[in-house]
Scaffold this motif. Structure first.
Motif, short mmCIF file in Angstrom:
data_model
loop_
_atom_site.label_atom_id
_atom_site.label_comp_id
_atom_site.label_asym_id
_atom_site.label_seq_id
_atom_site.Cartn_x
_atom_site.Cartn_y
_atom_site.Cartn_z
N THR A 24 6.33 8.43 1.37
CA THR A 24 5.03 8.18 0.77
C THR A 24 4.57 6.72 0.84
N LEU A 25 5.50 5.76 1.07
CA LEU A 25 5.07 4.36 1.11
C LEU A 25 4.07 4.16 2.24
N ARG A 26 3.09 3.28 2.02
CA ARG A 26 2.06 3.08 3.04
C ARG A 26 2.33 1.82 3.83
N ASP A 27 3.59 1.43 3.99
CA ASP A 27 3.92 0.19 4.69
C ASP A 27 5.15 0.47 5.53
N ARG A 28 5.05 0.20 6.84
CA ARG A 28 6.12 0.66 7.73
C ARG A 28 7.48 0.07 7.39
N THR A 29 7.51 -1.25 7.15
CA THR A 29 8.79 -1.87 6.82
C THR A 29 9.38 -1.25 5.56
N GLY A 30 8.50 -0.99 4.58
CA GLY A 30 8.95 -0.39 3.34
C GLY A 30 9.53 1.00 3.56
N THR A 31 8.86 1.82 4.39
CA THR A 31 9.37 3.17 4.62
C THR A 31 10.71 3.11 5.33
N VAL A 32 10.87 2.16 6.30
CA VAL A 32 12.15 2.07 6.99
C VAL A 32 13.25 1.64 6.03
N ALA A 33 12.91 0.68 5.14
CA ALA A 33 13.90 0.24 4.15
C ALA A 33 14.31 1.42 3.27
N ALA A 34 13.33 2.22 2.83
CA ALA A 34 13.65 3.38 1.99
C ALA A 34 14.49 4.38 2.76
N PHE A 35 14.18 4.54 4.07
CA PHE A 35 14.97 5.46 4.90
C PHE A 35 16.42 5.00 5.00
N LEU A 80 0.36 0.40 9.54
CA LEU A 80 0.02 1.81 9.40
C LEU A 80 -1.48 1.94 9.18
N ARG A 81 -2.15 2.72 10.00
CA ARG A 81 -3.59 2.87 9.81
C ARG A 81 -4.00 4.28 9.41
N ALA A 82 -3.17 5.26 9.76
CA ALA A 82 -3.55 6.64 9.48
C ALA A 82 -3.70 6.86 7.98
N ARG A 83 -4.64 7.72 7.62
CA ARG A 83 -4.81 8.04 6.21
C ARG A 83 -3.71 9.01 5.77
N PRO A 84 -3.44 9.09 4.48
CA PRO A 84 -2.46 10.07 4.02
C PRO A 84 -2.92 11.48 4.38
#
Lengths: 301, 96
Positions: A24-35, A80-84
């Motif tokens: 759900t995070l809208r920031d690529r680095t953040g999503t990778v960190a969460a992954f 990230l540009r795509a909308r949710p």
């Protein structure tokens, strides 16, 4: 409630929470960190389930190297540009996940309590040449499966070669990274050797050792070792392909010697397994490094 | 195992966990990146070293010392390096 149950419950909640963050995070680095965090917690769960081999592989490959590959990809893709996703899409995905979970739950609930394999593996462990049942299955009883897995790795590498994404030339990381690499790289090489050798009787083996070695390689790349030298890249590619070559040759040789594909001669199983695993370790490490650095001519920062 | 070693080990692990908790608290409550780094890197390294020392006191075999020491060393080295990299990146970025 005992502390162990509490720990397990916190672990399960942590895995779910991190997975939700990663989605759900809208920031690529953040999503990778969460992954990557999810991967580490999943590795801890494997440990709690009594599967240290899987835990090692998950921590090294699932969390560490896949995370590094994702970060590299995220850098290339930009923000990230795509909308949710639309509510209908999200609902459909949730429904699919729920059905899959229910099917898995049903499968586990109706499965016989005792697995068929452990007694059979234990009965044949004497002849396998190693005393770690996981290595016995991977490199002896079902070595054919492992051979095909290595082939899959080679196919992935060939795809990267063909698509040739821009090579990574990292930013200069400054003064502290070289001392860091000076400590971490030798330790990683020792740990990889240790994992490879102890795979015979304890958790470890070619995949884990290869992943640790690849981590050392990435530390060198990020520390400023130039991977764009053509000679180095060719050598790494040759090493990456050598694993599959050695494994295939071993399969053919065992066919010629014993009449069974990957059926090792009596009493020599350990020597065969160590030779194959040694080649696989170097080859897996080289493959993972090349997957990270890429082959392209243009450079990306 | 002697009682002293058990008590010492348990106390050190408790102190280490306390350090780690304060590191987490600092990460959560402090206002800006540099102060968060300050809380995190130091308390983190000290906390893990204390936990490793405590575990070494509690373990029966000297062989456990090597992996524990390696853990503490690697976390100390990587924590310091990563803290340096994050801070460096922050200082170089034009003020946004």
């Amino acid at each position: 409630m005992s502390p162990v149950v509490l720990f397990d419950a916190a672990l399960a909640l942590g895995v779910l929470g991190c997975a939700a963050l990663a989605l759900t995070l809208r920031d690529r680095t953040g999503t990778v960190a969460a992954f990557m965090l999810t991967g580490l917690l999943v590795a801890l769960s494997w440990l709690r389930l009594g599967a240290p081999d899987v835990a090692l592989a998950e921590a090294a490959i699932g969390a560490g190297l896949t995370g590094a590959l994702f970060l590299r990809g995220a850098r290339r893709l930009g923000p990230l540009r795509a909308r949710p996703p639309a509510p209908a899409q999200a609902a459909a995905a949730a429904l699919g996940a729920a059905v899959l979970s229910a099917a898995l739950l049903w499968a586990f609930a109706t499965a016989p309590a005792e697995s068929l394999y452990p007694p059979r593996v234990a009965a044949a462990l004497e002849d396998s040449g190693v005393s770690n049942p996981v290595t016995a299955v991977l490199l002896n009883f079902r070595a054919w499966d492992t051979l095909l897995e290595i082939a899959v790795l080679v196919v992935a590498l060939l795809l990267v070669m063909t698509l040739s994404p821009p090579r990574v030339i990292p930013d200069k990381l400054g003064a502290l990274v070289q001392p860091f690499a000076r400590i971490v790289v030798p330790v990683a090489v020792l740990v990889a050797g240790h994992l490879l050798w102890q795979g015979a009787e304890a958790p470890g083996g070619a995949f884990q050792a290869g992943a640790v070695l690849a981590g050392a390689g990435l530390a060198l790349v990020l520390g400023g070792v130039r991977v764009d030298r053509r000679v180095l890249r060719r050598a790494l590619t040759a090493l990456a392909l050598a694993g599959l070559a050695v494994f295939t040759l071993a399969a053919l040789a065992s066919q010629a010697v014993t009449g069974a594909l990957l059926g090792y001669p009596d009493g020599q199983a350990k020597a065969w397994i160590i030779a194959i695993e040694g080649a696989l370790t170097l080859s897996i490490a080289a493959t993972l490094c090349l997957l990270f650095t890429g082959y392209g001519r243009r450079s990306a920062r | 195992m002697s009682l002293v070693a058990t008590l010492l080990g348990t106390a050190m692990i408790a102190a280490g966990v306390g350090f780690l908790l304060f590191a987490a608290l600092g990460l959560w409550r402090l206002p800006d990146t540099l102060s968060r780094l300050h809380a995190l890197t130091k308390a983190d390294t000290a906390g893990l070293a204390l936990v490793a020392l405590g575990a070494a006191c509690l373990s029966d075999t000297p062989a456990a010392l090597l992996p524990l020491g390696l853990c503490a060393l690697l976390v100390a080295v990587s924590g310091a390096t990563i803290g340096h990299l994050i801070a460096r990146r922050l200082m170089r970025r034009p003020a946004a």
